[in-house]
Design a protein around this motif. Structure first.
Motif, mmCIF file in Angstrom:
data_model
loop_
_atom_site.group_PDB
_atom_site.id
_atom_site.type_symbol
_atom_site.label_atom_id
_atom_site.label_comp_id
_atom_site.label_asym_id
_atom_site.label_seq_id
_atom_site.Cartn_x
_atom_site.Cartn_y
_atom_site.Cartn_z
ATOM 1 N N ASN A 26 12.793 -27.903 -47.982
ATOM 2 C CA ASN A 26 14.182 -27.499 -48.199
ATOM 3 C C ASN A 26 14.364 -27.165 -49.676
ATOM 4 N N SER A 75 22.682 -28.149 -54.594
ATOM 5 C CA SER A 75 22.879 -29.510 -54.088
ATOM 6 C C SER A 75 23.259 -30.502 -55.180
ATOM 7 N N LEU A 95 26.399 -35.656 -49.256
ATOM 8 C CA LEU A 95 25.097 -36.195 -48.876
ATOM 9 C C LEU A 95 25.137 -37.717 -48.799
ATOM 10 N N GLU A 96 25.811 -38.358 -49.760
ATOM 11 C CA GLU A 96 25.932 -39.813 -49.740
ATOM 12 C C GLU A 96 26.689 -40.286 -48.512
ATOM 13 N N TYR A 100 22.295 -40.051 -47.266
ATOM 14 C CA TYR A 100 21.165 -39.591 -48.068
ATOM 15 C C TYR A 100 21.322 -40.054 -49.507
ATOM 16 N N ASP A 101 20.285 -40.697 -50.066
ATOM 17 C CA ASP A 101 20.293 -41.074 -51.479
ATOM 18 C C ASP A 101 20.055 -39.855 -52.366
ATOM 19 N N ASP A 102 19.237 -38.934 -51.908
ATOM 20 C CA ASP A 102 18.928 -37.705 -52.634
ATOM 21 C C ASP A 102 18.924 -36.546 -51.647
ATOM 22 N N PHE A 103 18.883 -35.345 -52.202
ATOM 23 C CA PHE A 103 18.760 -34.163 -51.353
ATOM 24 C C PHE A 103 17.429 -34.224 -50.613
ATOM 25 N N PRO A 104 17.425 -34.034 -49.279
ATOM 26 C CA PRO A 104 16.176 -34.096 -48.518
ATOM 27 C C PRO A 104 15.302 -32.881 -48.799
ATOM 28 N N ARG A 135 21.296 -28.116 -40.958
ATOM 29 C CA ARG A 135 22.540 -28.843 -41.259
ATOM 30 C C ARG A 135 23.342 -28.052 -42.283
ATOM 31 N N GLN A 169 16.867 -30.860 -41.101
ATOM 32 C CA GLN A 169 16.618 -32.282 -40.928
ATOM 33 C C GLN A 169 16.008 -32.525 -39.552
ATOM 34 N N ASP A 201 25.816 -37.577 -37.754
ATOM 35 C CA ASP A 201 26.107 -36.669 -38.866
ATOM 36 C C ASP A 201 26.249 -35.224 -38.417
#
Length: 650
Positions: free
Chosen positions: A418, A423, A432-433, A437-441, A483, A493, A534
């Motif tokens: 990705n 982002s 994202l949070e 998600y802690d970070d961008f996937p 997504r 995802q 989600d």
């Protein structure tokens, strides 16, 4: 069970048994493998949805293999595989042909097509060369109100193919082929505003795609088996310009022209060795070794003239005046696979089969990013995936004309990368949070499915009637799903699991010496097996873009006119209703639609003239809708096209 959607700007969708998730845009990694002879021609890297899409010229046949074909065809053969088999050079005779066509399209312009073929023996019975050249202009039918450009989803294609064969001996032959194609389009096939077809992109868009493929095949009869070696090299360059002004407006709250330019270069080497037993004996087998080396260099930029003036130099503060993003990506994929496929006659009427493909896939990428939307300036990653895709089958020939069969097979497609542009904006980080998600996937993993078939193939009345039926059940795991975030960023995802149950029926009959009929029908129930919070989706929700019922019917009548053989053919296709998305907030019904095509041909000994009408009643069936805070667009079937073609053989 096979459907096609022409995306125009970004390749085509080929869907078998409803295995797809996004009805408007192609999957980043396709779910149906596409081969030109023995060469895979689907995308393998970032933006893999931009397929090579070769024009079908001088084709011997098209094979459609339904259900997972992972054993022989590897990744992206989850739904099935399509093989386009070109005609080979013939050392026995000199031949050629020319064909041209002209057509007009509702809401479009005049389109044309021309191609020529020459087959010339060099050494009679031993060596020959075959050359093909073609050019085509397919009119668009969508106008852009903002730019004033008309028919922006046109398609201009030129290409050539030359192949040669040399029979070294009675048991060894060498075939070489070079295929070239260049394609240009001025816009997407997505529509907005209303009818007649209109677009709302603020800026002109364009796609240029040029590729050349080299292929060398050595075929040797070893007596106990046949050995085939196929070596292929693809060199391809793509340059896309896409309007993303709406994305910038969502991020900053004001209108300004922004576009993205995405040029990338692909180089791919594929080597395959295949050893196949003869057709005699109770045990038949195929053994193979497959190697793929794929390299991609992709650059992306987002020019935004006047942006700094509106934001007091915001883009300049990040190192790019009036430009939101520059990014360079280097992506590699290396794959090694070993496969085996066996069949054994337990009795003269009972055959069992089994096969498996072991694969080892390494993916690496590095990125160098700068600008307001860059986020982390340097990033890299590497993944390794290994697995085995098995297949099992059983068939029983109840009579010489009736065979009952059952099979179970696994299909898979590799994961991918990705790209993170945009982002790092606060709205995206918060969204994202909220999704966990802690970070961008930065990547997504391989998904796979198991398919189980039970069917019958039969012939009746001395072969004048053929009737085939099959029921299937599919379990799909870790689906790759696109997504869409409200901030305008998209990523892929692994969402969850799904199931698909259905049945297919095929009938072909010669009702008389002059009249033939063929019919197909498919019923499928494809739905989620798990909740996907989600995506706003729940277990039991229908898979987007997959109708419950599709069917077709074709009639051909042969007769004499003007002292010549003449034929009429009518084809009817029905596509049932489906839905555009998982989320109830953005899901729309795609109503059922029906298409009718007609052909009338006058056939001389060496010439053929055909009148044709595609989509005779100008049905504008909805094939997809995107409803997001960025845009609301849809895609429809191609309008009515009426034309004439003429062919001369020599």
């Amino acid at each position: 069970g096979l459907t096609f959607v022409d995306q125009g700007f970004a390749g085509e969708q080929h869907t078998i048994r409803g295995i797809r998730l996004n009805p408007l845009l192609p999957e980043i990694n396709p779910v149906t493998a596409l081969y030109l002879d023995d060469v895979p021609i689907i995308g393998s890297g970032i933006l893999g949805n931009y397929h090579a899409d070769p024009m079908l010229v001088d084709i011997e046949r098209v094979e459609v293999l339904r259900g997972p074909q992972g054993t022989l065809f590897g990744a992206s053969a989850m739904g099935g595989a399509i093989r386009v088999i070109t005609r080979k050079p013939d050392p026995a005779r000199y031949e050629g042909l020319v064909e041209s066509a002209i057509s007009t399209m509702t809401d479009g312009d005049i389109g044309y097509e021309f191609y020529g073929v020459v087959n010339a023996p060099l050494v009679k019975g031993k060596a020959a060369v075959r050359a093909v050249g073609y050019l085509s202009y397919r009119s668009g039918y969508i106008d852009n109100l903002n730019t004033g450009n008309t028919n922006v989803n046109d398609k201009d294609v030129t290409g050539a193919r030359i192949s040669g064969v040399y029979r070294v001996s009675d048991s060894v032959s060498v075939t070489g082929k070079i295929a070239y194609q260049a394609r240009e389009s001025d816009g997407t096939s997505s529509e907005g505003v209303g009818l007649p077809p209109r677009q709302q992109s603020s800026l002109p868009e364009r796609l240029e795609d040029e590729w050349v493929n080299y292929n060398l095949v050595v075929d040797a009869n070893l007596g106990f088996a046949r050995l085939m070696s196929s070596t292929s090299y693809l060199d391809r360059s793509v340059d896309a310009t896409v309007d993303i002004s709406a994305f910038a407006e969502a991020a900053f709250g004001f209108e300004t022209p922004v576009w993205t330019e995405i040029p990338f270069d692909d180089q791919e080497l594929v080597q395959e060795l295949r050893l196949t037993s003869g057709n005699e004996g109770r045990l038949l087998w195929t053994l193979g070794l497959y190697y793929q080396d794929f390299d991609q260099d992709l650059f992306q930029t987002m020019p935004a003239p006047g942006f700094d003036e509106l934001t007091d130099g915001l883009a300049s503060a990040f190192g790019l005046p009036d430009n939101l993003f520059n990014g360079r990506y280097a992506y590699t994929l290396d794959q090694v696979a070993v496969y085996a496929d066996l069949s054994y006659d337990l009795t003269p009427r009972v055959e069992v089969g089994a096969g498996a493909r072991w694969y080892d896939i390494d993916r690496d990428y590095t990125s160098d990013l700068v600008g307001l939307f860059a986020g982390e300036p340097f990033a890299s990653g590497a993944t390794n995936e290994q697995g085995v895709a098995p297949r099992f089958s059983l068939s029983f020939a109840a009579t010489d004309d009736v065979t009952v069969f059952a099979s179970a097979a696994e299909g898979f497609r590799w994961g991918g990368i990705n790209t993170p542009e945009g982002s790092n904006q606060p709205a995206c980080i918060a969204e994202l949070e909220a999704l966990g998600y802690d970070d961008f996937p930065g990547s997504f993993e391989t998904d796979s499915l198991w398919s189980y078939d039970l069917g019958v193939k039969s012939r009746w009345h001395d072969g004048r009637l053929q009737l085939n039926a099959v029921a299937y059940h599919i379990d799909w795991s870790e689906m790759q799903t696109t997504r869409y975030l409200d901030c305008g960023v998209t990523f892929v995802q692994n969402a969850g699991d799904a199931t698909s149950d259905g049945a297919e029926l095929e009938l072909a009959a010669s009702l008389s010496d002059r009249l033939t009929v063929d019919m197909t029908a498919q019923y499928g129930k494809a739905e989620l097996a798990d909740d996907i919070p989600d995506l706003g989706a729940s277990a039991g929700d229908r898979i987007p873009g997959v109708p419950r019922f599709t069917g077709s019917m074709g009639l051909r009548y042969d007769f004499a006119a003007f002292g010549r053989a003449t034929f009429m053919r009518a084809d009817y296709q029905h596509v049932g209703k489906s839905y555009s998305d998982f989320s109830p907030e953005t899901r729309h019904e795609l109503p059922a639609y029906d298409l009718v095509n007609l052909r009338l041909g006058l056939d001389g000994e060496r010439w053929l003239v055909t009148l044709f009408a595609n989509n005779l009643f100008d049905e504008r069936g909805l094939t997809g809708i995107e409803d997001s805070n960025i845009r609301y667009v849809w895609m429809t079937t191609v309008p009515r096209e009426i034309g004439i073609s003429a062919r001369r053989e020599f």
